[in-house]
Design an enzyme around this catalytic site. Structure first.
Site, short mmCIF file in Angstrom:
data_model
loop_
_atom_site.label_atom_id
_atom_site.label_comp_id
_atom_site.label_asym_id
_atom_site.label_seq_id
_atom_site.Cartn_x
_atom_site.Cartn_y
_atom_site.Cartn_z
N ASP A 10 0.03 -3.39 8.70
CA ASP A 10 -1.40 -3.23 8.91
C ASP A 10 -2.08 -4.56 9.22
O ASP A 10 -3.25 -4.76 8.87
CB ASP A 10 -2.06 -2.62 7.65
CG ASP A 10 -1.68 -1.16 7.45
OD1 ASP A 10 -1.06 -0.56 8.35
OD2 ASP A 10 -2.01 -0.62 6.37
N HIS A 17 2.69 3.00 2.79
CA HIS A 17 3.83 2.25 3.34
C HIS A 17 5.03 2.24 2.40
O HIS A 17 6.15 1.96 2.82
CB HIS A 17 3.41 0.80 3.65
CG HIS A 17 2.32 0.72 4.67
ND1 HIS A 17 2.53 0.27 5.95
CD2 HIS A 17 1.01 1.09 4.61
CE1 HIS A 17 1.39 0.35 6.63
NE2 HIS A 17 0.46 0.85 5.84
N HIS A 56 -0.29 2.23 12.38
CA HIS A 56 -1.29 3.30 12.52
C HIS A 56 -1.68 3.50 13.97
O HIS A 56 -1.70 2.55 14.76
CB HIS A 56 -2.57 2.97 11.73
CG HIS A 56 -2.41 3.02 10.25
ND1 HIS A 56 -2.52 4.19 9.52
CD2 HIS A 56 -2.13 2.04 9.35
CE1 HIS A 56 -2.33 3.93 8.23
NE2 HIS A 56 -2.09 2.63 8.10
N HIS A 73 0.82 -1.21 0.00
CA HIS A 73 0.00 0.00 0.00
C HIS A 73 0.86 1.27 0.00
O HIS A 73 1.91 1.32 0.64
CB HIS A 73 -0.95 0.00 1.20
CG HIS A 73 -2.09 -0.97 1.04
ND1 HIS A 73 -2.81 -1.47 2.10
CD2 HIS A 73 -2.61 -1.54 -0.09
CE1 HIS A 73 -3.74 -2.30 1.64
NE2 HIS A 73 -3.63 -2.36 0.32
ZN LIG Z 1 -2.30 -1.26 4.23
#
Ligand SMILES: [Zn+2]
Length: 272
Positions: free
Chosen positions: A144, A74, A182, A71
């Site tokens: 994540d 990242h 996060h 993603h």
């Molecule tokens: Zn992600």
């Protein structure tokens, strides 16, 4: 730091610098041991400017880039940092990662001798199909996959895959420090409290988190031991969690993965 019961205290031996980015991302700088403490590896550098600013202000040298999944928040800084600093890029073998020099998967070790560090790689599919995590020196860098009080959304994987991935993380030593990507803890705990309102450790932790966030402080790293006590996605087999998820879904689960999927679906719809 928040007062923690001793079984929730981390035994990590790493020095780690938190670099906040975007709305709620954390990019992590892992410092080398001893004489190499001014050399760092960065995990998931979504924002190259944020990393370069800290390297410059702290007088640090970038030695390696570790990526957990593809993603953009990242990987957005990977190519720029890799070319500017001439460093290796470790990333998941089953995903497209910009400027990757080493494709790694479960069973591989990322050896960083210039830092005096090495990390084991584990496959943790679910959020993305090829997501990996790095484990070593009493610390886990899990992107994540696992958050404090929650887990990543299932964008590419199945509930069974994510449950299996979280099982691997849950089996790490309870004092393993968890560096997720996060700061979602406060909103995750609203959902966790809807699932398990009678979980006293969860209620206590939610109060601590509210106080930390009100003071502008981070709740990360967490620990595996703390997450086992408060995170519904690590507790989906307990009757207190599975029965709540079944009540919400309006039907009994077919199996453990289905119960986990119902919990994840409830979270997707939850408006705390
Ligand atoms: Zn992600």
């Amino acid at each position: 730091m928040r007062p923690e019961p001793s079984n929730f205290r981390s035994s990590q031996t790493l020095a780690v610098t938190r670099v906040p980015a975007f709305d709620d991302n954390y990019l992590w700088l892992i410092h080398g041991q001893g004489e190499a403490s001014n050399r760092v590896a960065v995990v998931d550098p979504g924002d190259p400017a944020a990393i370069d600013a800290v390297l410059a202000s702290e007088g640090l040298t970038l030695a390696a880039i570790l990526v957990t999944h593809h993603h953009g928040d990242h990987t957005g800084g990977v190519a720029a940092l890799a070319s500017r600093h001439k460093v290796p890029v470790y990333g998941p073998a089953q995903e497209d990662i910009p400027a990757r020099t080493a494709a790694v998967r479960s069973g591989d070790t990322v050896a960083l001798p210039s830092l005096g560090l090495s990390f084991a790689v584990i496959d943790v599919p679910g959020h993305t199909a090829g997501h990996i995590a790095y484990v070593g020196h009493g610390a886990l860098f899990c992107g994540d996959t696992l958050f404090s009080g929650g887990c990543g959304r299932l964008f590419e994987g199945t509930p069974a895959q994510m449950l299996s991935s979280l099982d691997q993380l849950a089996a790490l030593a309870p004092d393993t420090a968890v560096y997720c990507a996060h700061e979602y803890t406060a909103s995750n705990l609203k959902f966790a409290l809807a699932v398990e309102p009678a979980n006293e450790q969860l209620v206590t932790y939610a109060t601590e988190v509210s106080q930390l966030r009100a003071a502008g402080k981070s709740t990360i790293p967490t620990t595996i031991g703390l997450e086992l006590a408060i995170n519904p996605f690590l507790r989906s087999r307990l009757s207190s969690v599975s029965e709540a998820a079944a009540r919400h879904a309006g039907r009994p689960p077919r199996d453990e993965a289905d119960a986990f999927g119902a919990l994840r679906q409830w979270k997707n719809e939850f408006r705390g």
